[in-house]
Design an enzyme around this catalytic site. Structure first.
Site, PDB file in Angstrom:
ATOM      1  N   HIS A 125      -0.449 -11.296   6.208  1.00 63.71           N
ATOM      2  CA  HIS A 125       0.740 -10.436   6.913  1.00 63.71           C
ATOM      3  C   HIS A 125      -0.376 -10.545   9.137  1.00 63.71           C
ATOM      4  O   HIS A 125      -1.150 -10.464   9.204  1.00 63.71           O
ATOM      5  CB  HIS A 125       0.761  -8.965   7.427  1.00 63.71           C
ATOM      6  CG  HIS A 125       0.576  -8.444   5.201  1.00 63.71           C
ATOM      7  ND1 HIS A 125       2.262  -7.638   5.106  1.00 63.71           N
ATOM      8  CD2 HIS A 125       0.117  -8.292   4.671  1.00 63.71           C
ATOM      9  CE1 HIS A 125       1.642  -7.708   3.596  1.00 63.71           C
ATOM     10  NE2 HIS A 125       0.461  -8.483   3.584  1.00 63.71           N
TER      11      HIS A 125
ATOM     12  N   ASN B  84       7.068  -7.885   6.138  1.00 61.89           N
ATOM     13  CA  ASN B  84       7.223  -6.209   5.903  1.00 61.89           C
ATOM     14  C   ASN B  84       6.526  -6.230   7.422  1.00 61.89           C
ATOM     15  O   ASN B  84       6.173  -5.156   7.763  1.00 61.89           O
ATOM     16  CB  ASN B  84       6.392  -5.363   5.139  1.00 61.89           C
ATOM     17  CG  ASN B  84       5.479  -6.299   4.885  1.00 61.89           C
ATOM     18  OD1 ASN B  84       4.501  -6.765   5.187  1.00 61.89           O
ATOM     19  ND2 ASN B  84       4.023  -4.288   4.692  1.00 61.89           N
TER      20      ASN B  84
ATOM     21  N   GLU C 134       6.313 -10.045  -0.105  1.00 59.92           N
ATOM     22  CA  GLU C 134       6.226  -9.368  -1.139  1.00 59.92           C
ATOM     23  C   GLU C 134       7.127  -8.121  -1.417  1.00 59.92           C
ATOM     24  O   GLU C 134       8.017  -7.324  -0.314  1.00 59.92           O
ATOM     25  CB  GLU C 134       4.812  -8.595  -1.398  1.00 59.92           C
ATOM     26  CG  GLU C 134       4.699  -7.902  -0.107  1.00 59.92           C
ATOM     27  CD  GLU C 134       3.566  -7.749   0.050  1.00 59.92           C
ATOM     28  OE1 GLU C 134       2.810  -6.611  -1.297  1.00 59.92           O
ATOM     29  OE2 GLU C 134       2.582  -7.754   0.811  1.00 59.92           O
TER      30      GLU C 134
ATOM     31  N   HIS D 155      -1.723 -10.033  -5.855  1.00 56.22           N
ATOM     32  CA  HIS D 155      -2.350  -9.337  -5.566  1.00 56.22           C
ATOM     33  C   HIS D 155      -2.904  -8.357  -6.802  1.00 56.22           C
ATOM     34  O   HIS D 155      -3.643  -6.815  -6.197  1.00 56.22           O
ATOM     35  CB  HIS D 155      -2.217  -8.429  -4.582  1.00 56.22           C
ATOM     36  CG  HIS D 155      -1.112  -7.693  -3.713  1.00 56.22           C
ATOM     37  ND1 HIS D 155      -0.990  -6.747  -5.060  1.00 56.22           N
ATOM     38  CD2 HIS D 155      -1.155  -7.355  -2.159  1.00 56.22           C
ATOM     39  CE1 HIS D 155      -0.282  -6.304  -3.852  1.00 56.22           C
ATOM     40  NE2 HIS D 155      -0.151  -6.570  -2.894  1.00 56.22           N
TER      41      HIS D 155
ATOM     42  N   ASP E  34      -4.432 -11.835   1.510  1.00 55.95           N
ATOM     43  CA  ASP E  34      -3.578  -9.657   2.153  1.00 55.95           C
ATOM     44  C   ASP E  34      -3.763  -9.776   3.186  1.00 55.95           C
ATOM     45  O   ASP E  34      -4.539  -8.572   2.755  1.00 55.95           O
ATOM     46  CB  ASP E  34      -3.652  -9.160   0.562  1.00 55.95           C
ATOM     47  CG  ASP E  34      -2.599  -8.164   1.318  1.00 55.95           C
ATOM     48  OD1 ASP E  34      -1.759  -8.643   1.744  1.00 55.95           O
ATOM     49  OD2 ASP E  34      -2.392  -7.145   0.488  1.00 55.95           O
TER      50      ASP E  34
ATOM     51  N   HIS F 116      -5.148  -3.743  10.736  1.00 56.63           N
ATOM     52  CA  HIS F 116      -5.060  -2.677  11.164  1.00 56.63           C
ATOM     53  C   HIS F 116      -6.129  -2.455  12.208  1.00 56.63           C
ATOM     54  O   HIS F 116      -7.290  -3.295  12.329  1.00 56.63           O
ATOM     55  CB  HIS F 116      -4.467  -1.347  10.333  1.00 56.63           C
ATOM     56  CG  HIS F 116      -3.694  -1.351   9.553  1.00 56.63           C
ATOM     57  ND1 HIS F 116      -2.450  -1.497   9.614  1.00 56.63           N
ATOM     58  CD2 HIS F 116      -4.116  -2.086   8.268  1.00 56.63           C
ATOM     59  CE1 HIS F 116      -2.085  -1.606   8.635  1.00 56.63           C
ATOM     60  NE2 HIS F 116      -2.692  -1.602   7.748  1.00 56.63           N
TER      61      HIS F 116
HETATM   62  O1  DOR Z   1      -2.817  -2.444   2.180  1.00 48.96           O
HETATM   63  C1  DOR Z   1      -1.798  -3.346   2.323  1.00 48.96           C
HETATM   64  N1  DOR Z   1      -1.268  -3.067   3.474  1.00 48.96           N
HETATM   65  N2  DOR Z   1      -0.883  -3.620   1.374  1.00 48.96           N
HETATM   66  C2  DOR Z   1       0.331  -3.664   1.281  1.00 48.96           C
HETATM   67  O2  DOR Z   1       1.075  -3.943   0.298  1.00 48.96           O
HETATM   68  C3  DOR Z   1       0.865  -4.266   2.919  1.00 48.96           C
HETATM   69  C4  DOR Z   1      -0.780  -4.657   3.672  1.00 48.96           C
HETATM   70  C5  DOR Z   1      -0.347  -3.478   5.018  1.00 48.96           C
HETATM   71  O3  DOR Z   1       1.154  -4.793   5.339  1.00 48.96           O
HETATM   72  O4  DOR Z   1      -0.592  -3.167   5.494  1.00 48.96           O
END
Ligand code: DOR
Length: 420
Positions: A57, A89, A140, A219, A282, A286
């Site tokens: 991401h 996403n 996903e 995952h 993955d 943040h």
């Molecule tokens: O922990 C996660 N964070 N799992 C996910 O499926 C999405 C991801 C996110 O985009 O922060």
């Protein structure tokens, strides 16, 4: 023959020493030296094909405080990953060809490694339009809610999987069952999204998928889920190397979906190593500030693109797994699943490489390149690459990052449109 670049005297994964001559981003010759514009002395390094991390991401856009294409792909390169596949996403999610093209523009401007972008899978999405516009794969696909993604109900999912099958794309699936109240600890989080529920969700999705659909489970976090899967199976470094017992009960830096499991479950996951097709990070960063929130409301997701291959190479040095299995799961299998040309040691292969020293070091988040500045893998053994070649060009040389032209890897929908 004159080459653009010569990697001199590297150790190939087979143990043999050779010189690799590269021109136009492609391997021309592996064996004795030829004349080249530039030469890198690879003495003392093991040369691996660049990894394809098929689950990242990269954030950017309105989420650029967490990460952007420049910092995320820099982090990738510094960890031996030369192609990243971005998840849809984003905010807003990628659901139309226009949004996909805008996302690709952002990547083209900023990325310092190869990239692809997947199509979002929601009922209103223009799946065919995005496939033709160059989506690498689908999803996903959220069979359960997660950060920036709503869970889809069974009938909706069945219909969407049929549409992806008709297009001939790969459907990548986030399978979980979610229940209970907002979790206050890592153990609560594990109970709210239990391993047994993940295995049931995997079975359910496999049952909804039309025969012949190219299904890929993202995952998976338990051995039972891996065994329940159909199609290809992906696991993450965090479910392989971390368990919730390694953290304080309320540590949000270990909160992600699917959750970290207990130590026993983590060890059992390794017992499926042969069945696992892909290791992907993955990478879902943040900010440190967002992770300071109380556990109940802190966002799920951790950075990981830079530490994935280094953790696995350390496991090889420690004799736990073979180098050949790491190459398959981090480079060759994801490339084959997505239709990306393979990086390797035969003439005609994509010239993406990372050179690894023999010394094992420890992960130190302050030395990593992701924007968030923290890592749940702090202190774990790792072997970081010292030289990384992307598309035949020197992208990373002993800590020095160079500007390179980053290639885009569209899916088969775009490629077949071009051939019409
Ligand atoms: O922990 C996660 N964070 N799992 C996910 O499926 C999405 C991801 C996110 O985009 O922060």
């Amino acid at each position: 023959m004159n080459a653009d670049l010569l990697l001199r005297n590297v150790q190939l994964p087979t143990g043999r020493r050779a010189d690799i001559a590269v021109a136009g981003g492609i391997v021309r010759h592996v064996g004795a030296a030829v004349r080249a514009e530039e030469t890198i002395d690879g003495t003392g390094y093991t040369c691996l094909p660049g990894a394809v991390d098929m689950h990242v991401h990269m954030r950017g856009g309105v989420q650029a405080e967490k990460e952007d294409w420049r910092t995320g792909t820099t982090s990738a390169v510094a960890g031996g990953v030369t192609v990243v596949i971005d998840q849809p996403n984003t905010v807003p999610p990628i659901t139309t060809p226009e949004l996909l093209r805008a996302r690709l523009c952002e990547a083209k401007e900023q990325a310092v490694c190869g990239f692809g972008v997947n199509a979002g899978v929601v009922p209103e999405a223009d799946l065919a339009g995005m496939w033709e516009a160059g989506a690498t794969a689908f999803g996903e696909t959220f069979a359960a809610p997660s950060s920036y993604g709503e869970g889809l109900d069974e009938e909706t999912l069945r219909g969407l999987l049929a549409r992806i099958h008709a297009l001939g794309g790969v459907a990548t699936i986030h399978a979980e069952e979610v229940g209970g109240r907002a979790p206050a600890t890592l153990a609560d989080h594990d109970r709210a999204r239990p391993g047994e529920g993940e295995a049931r969700a995997v079975q359910k999705v496999a049952g909804l998928a039309p025969a012949g659909l190219r299904l890929h489970f993202c995952h998976l976090s338990t051995a039972a889920s891996v065994r329940a899967a159909r199609g290809t199976v992906e696991v993450t470094p965090h479910h392989l190397f971390l368990s919730r017992e390694m953290f304080d009960p309320g540590d949000t830096h270990a909160r992600m979906n699917p959750p970290l499991r207990d130590e026993k479950t983590r060890r059992e996951l390794w017992s499926c190593w042969e069945r696992i097709d892909v290791v992907a990070s993955d990478h879902a960063p943040h900010t440190a500030r967002e992770k300071e929130a109380p556990f109940e409301t802190a966002p799920s997701g951790i950075p990981g693109v830079e530490t994935m291959v280094p953790l696995l190479v350390a496991a090889v040095q420690e004799g736990r797994i073979t180098l050949a299995s790491v190459i398959e799961k981090t480079s060759w299998n994801p490339a084959a699943i997505l239709g990306i040309p393979r990086a390797g040691f035969e003439p005609g292969d994509r010239a993406d490489y990372a050179l690894y020293p023999s010394e094992v070091t420890r992960i130190d988040a302050s030395l990593l390149h992701a924007k968030c500045g923290w890592s749940p893998f702090e202190g774990l053994d790792a072997v970081f690459p010292e030289v990384v070649i992307v598309g035949g060009a020197q992208a990373y040389v002993h800590g020095d990052l160079r500007e390179i032209h980053a290639a885009w890897y569209p899916g088969r929908g775009y490629l077949s449109r071009e051939n019409k």
